[in-house]
Each structure stands twice: as C-alpha cells, then as structure tokens.
Design a protein around this motif. Structure first.
Motif, PDB file in Angstrom:
ATOM      1  N   GLU A   1       7.743   4.445   5.152  1.00 60.05           N
ATOM      2  CA  GLU A   1       9.110   3.907   5.172  1.00 60.05           C
ATOM      3  C   GLU A   1      10.095   4.887   4.539  1.00 60.05           C
ATOM      4  OE1 GLU A   1      12.084   1.093   6.096  1.00 60.05           O
ATOM      5  OE2 GLU A   1      10.064   1.436   6.875  1.00 60.05           O
ATOM      6  N   LEU A   2       9.702   5.514   3.446  1.00 63.05           N
ATOM      7  CA  LEU A   2      10.571   6.518   2.810  1.00 63.05           C
ATOM      8  C   LEU A   2      10.813   7.697   3.741  1.00 63.05           C
ATOM      9  CD1 LEU A   2       9.502   6.709  -0.948  1.00 63.05           C
ATOM     10  CD2 LEU A   2      11.759   6.181  -0.044  1.00 63.05           C
TER      11      LEU A   2
ATOM     12  N   PRO B   1       0.829  -1.212   0.000  1.00 66.59           N
ATOM     13  CA  PRO B   1       0.000   0.000   0.000  1.00 66.59           C
ATOM     14  C   PRO B   1       0.865   1.265   0.000  1.00 66.59           C
ATOM     15  CG  PRO B   1      -0.789  -1.564   1.640  1.00 66.59           C
ATOM     16  CD  PRO B   1       0.524  -2.092   1.123  1.00 66.59           C
ATOM     17  N   ALA B   2       0.401   2.283  -0.669  1.00 68.80           N
ATOM     18  CA  ALA B   2       1.155   3.536  -0.822  1.00 68.80           C
ATOM     19  C   ALA B   2       1.505   4.152   0.526  1.00 68.80           C
ATOM     20  CB  ALA B   2       0.361   4.523  -1.666  1.00 68.80           C
TER      21      ALA B   2
END
Length: 176
Positions: A111-112, A104-105
């Motif tokens: 995480e980014l 999922p986006a």
C-alpha cells in the motif's frame, strides 16, 4: 623455642591479614555487627572467602555497591515476574494476530509503494500543469517555471529515495 604449628598459624594469619581475610568474629568486630547480622548478609549474597573466613575488602565493596539490598530469593522472584510479564505481552501480540488486529507487513509495504507512486506521478506532472497555466504569459516564462518546478521536484524525490531530508535548493556560496 616456639613450636612449628604456632609459627605456621602466625604466618597464615599474617598472610590472611595482608589479603584482608578475617574470621567471623573479627569481621563482626570490624563492622560492629552481630553474628546474626553477618549471617543475614551472607543470605543476601555477601562475598565469603571460605568457611568462617571473610574478605573485608570484598565485603565493603559489596555493602556499598547497593547489591546487598535484595536477597537472591527476591532477585529470583523479580526475574520470574519480569519473565511472566514478557510472556504475557508476547501472548497479547499473538492474540492480536489471530483476531486480525495487525496488518501483515507485506500489505503495508504494498500500500505504501502504491501511495508513493501516486505522489511521485502527481509531483512530476506539476511542472507541466504550471507551464500550461502560465502559457498565457509567454512561452519562455512558462518554460522557465516548468524547468524550475521540475528541478525542485526531482531533487526532492531523489533525496527521498536516498533516505535524506529534503531541504530545497541551496545557493552555492561564492568562493572568496
């Protein structure tokens, strides 16, 4: 004295010829084709001015535009095949989602953000670490190195946050 109907037909023919509208037989003669060929053209989408009437100008444009190569049935079949391919691709994606092949986006974004925060923290600490390593050479040298590293890192982070490409410090050209 000619009768009125023959005079009217002559006028109609003159008007039609000025518009390049010809009968089926005249059109076949113009293109040097049979009636059957003209009928096949019609099935492939050739423009027609009316029953038994053909617009020569429109026919020439149609003939040389390349649109005559496929019949409406062929174009319909091609469109249906394209639609089926698009639906199959869509179903493949849906299946991948149900099999959890996609992330999922919001998870990727989280995480980014975490990774970039760690990179920022490490980069910002670099100036201090270099100054500590250079302290043996003198406080002034260590301070200059720390300030230069901090300056470059802050420039890079600012450009990154603004979506620009970091190119390092540019020396300003002296005005002449």
């Amino acid at each position: 004295m000619p009768d009125e109907t023959s005079n009217k037909k002559t006028r109609v023919r003159v008007i039609e010829e000025n518009k390049f509208i010809f009968s089926t037989s005249d059109t076949c003669e113009f293109f040097q084709i049979s009636r059957e060929s003209l009928s096949n053209w019609e099935k492939k989408g050739a423009p027609k001015a009316g029953r038994g009437k053909w617009d020569i100008k429109a026919l020439v444009e149609w003939k040389f535009s390349g649109k005559h190569t496929e019949s409406p049935e062929t174009r319909k079949l091609r469109a249906e095949a394209d639609l089926k391919e698009a639906k199959a691709a869509q179903e493949k994606i849906k299946l991948g989602v149900t099999k959890e092949e996609y992330i999922p986006a919001y998870e990727v974004q989280g995480e980014l953000a975490r990774l970039l925060a760690n990179v920022k923290k490490s980069l910002l600490a670099m100036g201090h670490n270099i100054a500590s390593d250079l302290a043996g050479l003198g406080q002034e040298t260590a301070a200059v190195a720390k300030n230069e590293v901090d300056k470059r890192i802050n420039e890079a982070l600012l450009e990154l946050s603004e979506g620009r490409l970091y190119r390092g410090s540019r020396k300003k050209k002296a005005k002449k």
